[in-house]
Design a protein around this motif. Structure first.
Motif, PDB file in Angstrom:
ATOM      1  N   ALA A  94       0.834  -1.208   0.000  1.00 14.36           N
ATOM      2  CA  ALA A  94       0.000   0.000   0.000  1.00 14.36           C
ATOM      3  C   ALA A  94       0.867   1.255   0.000  1.00 14.36           C
ATOM      4  CB  ALA A  94      -0.925   0.001   1.213  1.00 14.36           C
ATOM      5  N   LEU A  95       1.927   1.250   0.807  1.00 13.85           N
ATOM      6  CA  LEU A  95       2.847   2.391   0.844  1.00 13.85           C
ATOM      7  C   LEU A  95       3.571   2.551  -0.486  1.00 13.85           C
ATOM      8  CD1 LEU A  95       4.449   2.114   4.400  1.00 13.85           C
ATOM      9  CD2 LEU A  95       2.968   3.940   3.565  1.00 13.85           C
ATOM     10  N   ALA A  96       3.962   1.420  -1.084  1.00 10.39           N
ATOM     11  CA  ALA A  96       4.668   1.463  -2.367  1.00 10.39           C
ATOM     12  C   ALA A  96       3.800   2.111  -3.440  1.00 10.39           C
ATOM     13  CB  ALA A  96       5.082   0.057  -2.788  1.00 10.39           C
ATOM     14  N   ALA A  97       2.501   1.815  -3.416  1.00  9.94           N
ATOM     15  CA  ALA A  97       1.590   2.404  -4.397  1.00  9.94           C
ATOM     16  C   ALA A  97       1.530   3.923  -4.244  1.00  9.94           C
ATOM     17  CB  ALA A  97       0.193   1.809  -4.242  1.00  9.94           C
TER      18      ALA A  97
ATOM     19  N   LEU B  32       1.702  -5.689  -8.980  1.00 13.69           N
ATOM     20  CA  LEU B  32       2.506  -4.642  -9.604  1.00 13.69           C
ATOM     21  C   LEU B  32       1.649  -3.648 -10.384  1.00 13.69           C
ATOM     22  CD1 LEU B  32       5.169  -3.352 -10.317  1.00 13.69           C
ATOM     23  CD2 LEU B  32       5.510  -5.096 -12.078  1.00 13.69           C
ATOM     24  N   ASP B  33       0.652  -4.145 -11.103  1.00 13.25           N
ATOM     25  CA  ASP B  33      -0.244  -3.260 -11.862  1.00 13.25           C
ATOM     26  C   ASP B  33      -0.935  -2.264 -10.932  1.00 13.25           C
ATOM     27  OD1 ASP B  33       0.395  -4.485 -14.240  1.00 13.25           O
ATOM     28  OD2 ASP B  33      -1.393  -5.759 -14.296  1.00 13.25           O
ATOM     29  N   SER B  34      -1.336  -2.728  -9.753  1.00  6.49           N
ATOM     30  CA  SER B  34      -1.998  -1.841  -8.790  1.00  6.49           C
ATOM     31  C   SER B  34      -1.039  -0.793  -8.243  1.00  6.49           C
ATOM     32  CB  SER B  34      -2.584  -2.654  -7.627  1.00  6.49           C
ATOM     33  OG  SER B  34      -3.630  -3.482  -8.077  1.00  6.49           O
ATOM     34  N   ILE B  35       0.210  -1.202  -8.019  1.00  5.66           N
ATOM     35  CA  ILE B  35       1.215  -0.257  -7.516  1.00  5.66           C
ATOM     36  C   ILE B  35       1.506   0.811  -8.569  1.00  5.66           C
ATOM     37  CG2 ILE B  35       3.642  -0.017  -6.831  1.00  5.66           C
ATOM     38  CD1 ILE B  35       3.381  -2.765  -5.466  1.00  5.66           C
ATOM     39  N   ILE B  36       1.658   0.382  -9.829  1.00  6.03           N
ATOM     40  CA  ILE B  36       1.910   1.332 -10.910  1.00  6.03           C
ATOM     41  C   ILE B  36       0.747   2.318 -11.037  1.00  6.03           C
ATOM     42  CG2 ILE B  36       2.150   1.557 -13.417  1.00  6.03           C
ATOM     43  CD1 ILE B  36       3.711  -1.097 -13.370  1.00  6.03           C
ATOM     44  N   ALA B  37      -0.482   1.803 -10.865  1.00  3.18           N
ATOM     45  CA  ALA B  37      -1.682   2.654 -10.969  1.00  3.18           C
ATOM     46  C   ALA B  37      -1.906   3.497  -9.716  1.00  3.18           C
ATOM     47  CB  ALA B  37      -2.905   1.779 -11.225  1.00  3.18           C
TER      48      ALA B  37
ATOM     49  N   ASP C  43      -2.933   2.525  -6.897  1.00  2.00           N
ATOM     50  CA  ASP C  43      -4.153   2.083  -6.213  1.00  2.00           C
ATOM     51  C   ASP C  43      -3.728   1.356  -4.942  1.00  2.00           C
ATOM     52  OD1 ASP C  43      -6.503   0.943  -5.345  1.00  2.00           O
ATOM     53  OD2 ASP C  43      -7.162   0.290  -7.329  1.00  2.00           O
ATOM     54  N   SER C  44      -3.506   2.114  -3.881  1.00  4.29           N
ATOM     55  CA  SER C  44      -2.951   1.541  -2.654  1.00  4.29           C
ATOM     56  C   SER C  44      -3.884   0.513  -2.019  1.00  4.29           C
ATOM     57  CB  SER C  44      -2.615   2.641  -1.645  1.00  4.29           C
ATOM     58  OG  SER C  44      -3.773   3.375  -1.310  1.00  4.29           O
ATOM     59  N   GLY C  45      -5.195   0.758  -2.079  1.00  3.61           N
ATOM     60  CA  GLY C  45      -6.143  -0.183  -1.485  1.00  3.61           C
ATOM     61  C   GLY C  45      -6.101  -1.532  -2.173  1.00  3.61           C
TER      62      GLY C  45
ATOM     63  N   GLN D 149      -2.761  -3.373  -1.512  1.00  3.97           N
ATOM     64  CA  GLN D 149      -2.760  -3.988  -0.187  1.00  3.97           C
ATOM     65  C   GLN D 149      -3.613  -5.262  -0.180  1.00  3.97           C
ATOM     66  OE1 GLN D 149      -4.059  -1.408   2.983  1.00  3.97           O
ATOM     67  NE2 GLN D 149      -3.162  -2.721   4.548  1.00  3.97           N
ATOM     68  N   ARG D 150      -4.790  -5.176  -0.791  1.00  7.50           N
ATOM     69  CA  ARG D 150      -5.701  -6.327  -0.807  1.00  7.50           C
ATOM     70  C   ARG D 150      -5.091  -7.504  -1.575  1.00  7.50           C
ATOM     71  NH1 ARG D 150      -9.318  -8.483  -4.282  1.00  7.50           N
ATOM     72  NH2 ARG D 150      -8.883  -6.885  -5.838  1.00  7.50           N
ATOM     73  N   LEU D 151      -4.526  -7.225  -2.755  1.00  5.62           N
ATOM     74  CA  LEU D 151      -3.951  -8.296  -3.581  1.00  5.62           C
ATOM     75  C   LEU D 151      -2.717  -8.914  -2.929  1.00  5.62           C
ATOM     76  CD1 LEU D 151      -4.301  -6.689  -7.125  1.00  5.62           C
ATOM     77  CD2 LEU D 151      -5.587  -8.635  -6.220  1.00  5.62           C
ATOM     78  N   SER D 152      -1.910  -8.074  -2.287  1.00  5.95           N
ATOM     79  CA  SER D 152      -0.722  -8.591  -1.605  1.00  5.95           C
ATOM     80  C   SER D 152      -1.121  -9.500  -0.445  1.00  5.95           C
ATOM     81  CB  SER D 152       0.131  -7.422  -1.086  1.00  5.95           C
ATOM     82  OG  SER D 152       1.267  -7.897  -0.411  1.00  5.95           O
TER      83      SER D 152
END
Length: 234
Positions: free
Chosen positions: A112-115, A201-206, A208-210, A213-216
């Motif tokens: 989440a922080l990475a995003a 990774l796609d969520s982090i690039i976008a 989208d922190s939520g 976090q959920r996918l991780s």
């Protein structure tokens, strides 16, 4: 299993001995350490084992390598030694399951922080690492590339304290029965694992922190459930 326990005991012994020497001023803050060959001989261990212990001390800022000069005790070594005690307390006498549960909590938060905080350089590193996870063959299959990808996410969070604790947890897992259980994981599972890496990774690039976090969390939850199943089969 006995070999794993022996390695863990040696690894812990080296770290404890070096910490004791620093706290007692037998090894002085700012002082250059003697050579790896000499230290390994003193503790009666291999140089590889010694290097692993030194790497942990370096991760926590107790010692520091200076290119072309050697390894020195950090000026702030005594202040940073308690961080190692915290990390050890975190994982002391913990089962593989408990350590994986800790990973679920820490790594989902780091994702989440990475995003939110990732840079272009972070994205490039994550892309390189996620693609390298496809370059494996079953005979030499390990979690090396997977771990590398997870650590690039952790570093992209720019939260150094949690990154250090996560590295400590990985180290504890490497000396546990987790390595034996991993060897029983099928190729099909690893293929699914890699798809999940790309989704995170796609969520982090976008940014989208939520979702990151959920996918991780789900990714590591799936691994935990698999290890529970494998453990029940033992």
């Amino acid at each position: 299993m006995g070999q794993i326990i022996e390695k863990q005991n040696l690894y812990t012994l080296i770290i404890n001995k070096l910490i004791e020497s620093i706290l007692s001023d037998e090894i002085v803050v700012g002082e250059k350490l003697i050579s790896e060959t000499e230290l390994a001989a003193i503790y009666g261990v291999s140089r590889n084992m010694l290097r692993e212990a030194l790497k942990t001390l370096e991760i926590f800022g107790v010692i520091e390598s200076r290119h072309g000069s050697g390894t020195y005790v950090s000026e702030y070594a005594k202040q940073r030694i308690p961080n190692i005690a915290f990390a050890k307390a975190l994982s002391k006498n913990q089962s593989v399951i408990s350590l994986l549960e800790v990973r679920m909590v820490i790594e989902s938060g780091l994702a989440a922080l990475a995003a939110k905080k990732r840079t272009d350089d972070d994205i490039e590193l994550m892309l390189q690492n996620v693609d390298s996870t496809y370059d494996y063959d079953r005979d030499s299959l390990t979690d090396l590339y997977s771990r590398s990808f997870h650590m690039t996410i952790a570093h992209a969070s720019h939260c150094d304290i949690l990154v250090k604790y996560l590295e400590s947890i990985y180290q504890q897992l490497s000396y546990s029965e987790y390595s034996i259980l991993k060897s029983k994981i099928s190729n099909e599972y690893f293929a699914k694992d890699l798809v999940e890496h790309h989704q995170i990774l796609d969520s982090i690039i976008a940014q989208d922190s939520g979702n990151a976090q959920r996918l991780s969390y789900l990714h590591l939850y799936n691994r935990l459930n698999l290890i529970l199943q494998l453990n029940d089969m033992e």
